[in-house]
Design an enzyme around this catalytic site. Structure first.
Site, PDB file in Angstrom:
ATOM      1  N   ARG A   1      -5.204  -9.093  -8.187  1.00  0.00           N
ATOM      2  CA  ARG A   1      -5.633  -8.708  -6.839  1.00  0.00           C
ATOM      3  C   ARG A   1      -4.947  -9.633  -5.841  1.00  0.00           C
ATOM      4  O   ARG A   1      -4.789 -10.828  -6.084  1.00  0.00           O
ATOM      5  CB  ARG A   1      -7.147  -8.835  -6.709  1.00  0.00           C
ATOM      6  N   HIS A   2      -4.513  -9.065  -4.725  1.00  0.00           N
ATOM      7  CA  HIS A   2      -3.794  -9.833  -3.717  1.00  0.00           C
ATOM      8  C   HIS A   2      -4.602 -11.054  -3.274  1.00  0.00           C
ATOM      9  O   HIS A   2      -5.832 -11.117  -3.430  1.00  0.00           O
ATOM     10  CB  HIS A   2      -3.485  -8.959  -2.510  1.00  0.00           C
TER      11      HIS A   2
ATOM     12  N   ARG B   1      -0.357  -7.055   2.460  1.00  0.00           N
ATOM     13  CA  ARG B   1      -1.002  -8.157   1.744  1.00  0.00           C
ATOM     14  C   ARG B   1      -0.750  -8.074   0.244  1.00  0.00           C
ATOM     15  O   ARG B   1      -0.662  -9.100  -0.433  1.00  0.00           O
ATOM     16  CB  ARG B   1      -2.499  -8.189   2.045  1.00  0.00           C
TER      17      ARG B   1
ATOM     18  N   GLU C   1      -5.909   0.115  -1.087  1.00  0.00           N
ATOM     19  CA  GLU C   1      -7.334  -0.184  -1.101  1.00  0.00           C
ATOM     20  C   GLU C   1      -8.127   1.071  -0.728  1.00  0.00           C
ATOM     21  O   GLU C   1      -7.589   2.036  -0.178  1.00  0.00           O
ATOM     22  CB  GLU C   1      -7.623  -1.321  -0.123  1.00  0.00           C
TER      23      GLU C   1
ATOM     24  N   ARG D   1     -20.486  -0.222   0.230  1.00  0.00           N
ATOM     25  CA  ARG D   1     -19.528  -1.142  -0.378  1.00  0.00           C
ATOM     26  C   ARG D   1     -19.435  -0.973  -1.886  1.00  0.00           C
ATOM     27  O   ARG D   1     -18.341  -0.976  -2.447  1.00  0.00           O
ATOM     28  CB  ARG D   1     -19.905  -2.594  -0.049  1.00  0.00           C
TER      29      ARG D   1
ATOM     30  N   HIS E   1      -5.415  -3.946  -5.103  1.00  0.00           N
ATOM     31  CA  HIS E   1      -6.632  -4.304  -4.374  1.00  0.00           C
ATOM     32  C   HIS E   1      -7.835  -4.180  -5.305  1.00  0.00           C
ATOM     33  O   HIS E   1      -7.749  -3.609  -6.390  1.00  0.00           O
ATOM     34  CB  HIS E   1      -6.784  -3.407  -3.150  1.00  0.00           C
TER      35      HIS E   1
END
Length: 401
Positions: A76-77, A128, A155, A182, A248
């Protein structure tokens, strides 16, 4: 008479093409036509080169003795500027923070220590993740490897929540509602209205899409990752290539859900931390990949292995900030030693781990920072800026008389 006969014979010989070179009696031939242009090859950033130079009957050898599957590395970035202030990011194209760059550099050193090499890399179309892939490949001395950017690894699109503060939204709408958006599997946020400040519908990097999504659930994000897995990533692994995927949190969750066959109830609780490589090894079963269980965590949901525990590096970075405040000019992670880039990177990793150990021991950290337990001494070895030393002037000796 004889001269005229010889001249006529010479002209007849040239007319029958008995001479290769043109002469005064024969005009120069037209230049040969250029070879036909091969229109079957298309530039694809080196993807075809991954197949290598195949010799005759190589396909028979591959069928009889297929290569061992490659290694899959999911990263993940690093932390973005919006991650740092708890803002819904989604498809907003924000950059890495300074700490995010440090996280990805540390991830490259972890892969270097583990002996992981990369043949091909995949990332999203958001900067990113793209910059994170650059930093990783630079740290692995593999910047020449092809990197493919796919929107399918983007993402999750947070719709109208993009750009809003998570804590402020939780205070207004309630924490339960925000947590469902979320972490819920099929809960979609409100769609992004047209003309929104972060609407990506008219951006050039998505010109090949028929329509840019206005909002997505976690399930939508995971489903759109599967075509890339089936068409590109999985064939590369079956061909024995080591694949790096820099993406992401939610798109990576989609990949691990498919690889490990994680249930809908368990995937909600799976989290991919920033900048910690997740490494998968596979066994071949026909044309399929069976992941080996290399996880050291118990109980484990994922069969892959994280190369480091969550939060260790961030604790070390915070300890470095404290050290810099107590000792002006201290640069803990600076390494100016000789040797190759790989040797310097591993030496820097050792310094980071020493600081990680200190961050987990408050008494040792206090001694290293020159606290009350240090007795006036600083036990942590650092590189500090020192004032230049004054050179003593030597007295000149008078010459003997």
């Amino acid at each position: 008479m004889k001269g005229a006969l010889a001249l006529s014979l010479l002209q007849a010989a040239h007319s029958l093409s008995l001479f290769r070179r043109p002469s005064l009696f024969q005009s120069a031939r037209a230049p040969p036509a250029p070879p036909p242009v091969d229109t079957t090859f298309t530039e694809d950033d080196g993807y075809e080169l991954l197949k290598g130079h195949r010799r005759p009957f190589d396909w028979i050898r591959t069928r009889l003795r297929p290569p061992a599957p490659g290694t899959l590395v999911l990263v993940r970035h690093g932390e973005s500027t919006w991650n740092a202030n708890s803002t819904f990011t989604g498809w907003a194209d924000v950059d890495l923070s300074q700490r995010g760059e440090r996280e990805v550099e540390h991830a490259a050193r972890l892969l270097l220590e583990a002996g992981v090499s990369v043949d091909v890399a995949y990332t999203s179309r958001l900067r990113r993740a793209i910059r994170s892939s650059w930093i990783l490949l630079r740290g692995l001395d593999a910047v020449y490897r092809p990197v493919f950017k796919s929107w399918r690894l983007n993402e999750r699109h947070y719709g109208g929540l993009t750009g809003l503060s998570k804590p402020m939204l939780a205070a207004e709408l309630g924490d339960e509602r925000v947590q469902k958006w979320r972490h819920g599997l099929r809960d979609r946020p409100p769609p992004m209205p047209e003309g929104h400040a972060y609407d990506a519908a008219n951006e050039r990097k998505y010109a090949d899409l028929e329509a840019v999504p206005r909002t997505e659930s976690l399930a939508d994000t995971m489903d759109r990752c599967l075509p890339l897995w089936e068409s590109r990533i999985k064939p590369d692994l079956l061909a024995g290539k080591n694949v790096l995927v820099v993406a992401h949190g939610n798109s990576l969750r989609g990949l691990v859900k498919h690889i490990d066959d994680v249930s809908d109830g368990d995937i909600v609780n799976v989290s991919i931390p920033n900048g910690i490589p997740l490494v998968y090894s596979f066994d071949r079963a026909g044309g399929q990949l069976n992941p080996r269980n290399t996880s050291v965590e118990r109980p484990h949901v994922l069969s892959g292995n994280f190369l480091e525990k969550r939060g260790l590096l961030r604790a070390a970075l915070e300890a470095e900030v404290m050290l810099a405040k107590r000792i002006p000019g201290a640069r803990v992670f600076e390494n100016r030693g000789a040797g190759s880039a790989s040797v310097r990177a591993l030496a820097k990793l050792e310094l980071e781990r020493r600081l990680i150990d200190l961050a987990g021991d408050p008494a040792a950290l206090d001694r290293a920072l020159g606290g009350p337990e240090a007795n006036g001494r600083v036990s942590w070895t650092t590189t500090t800026t020192r004032p230049p030393r004054k050179r003593k002037r030597r007295k000149r000796r008078s010459a003997p008389r």
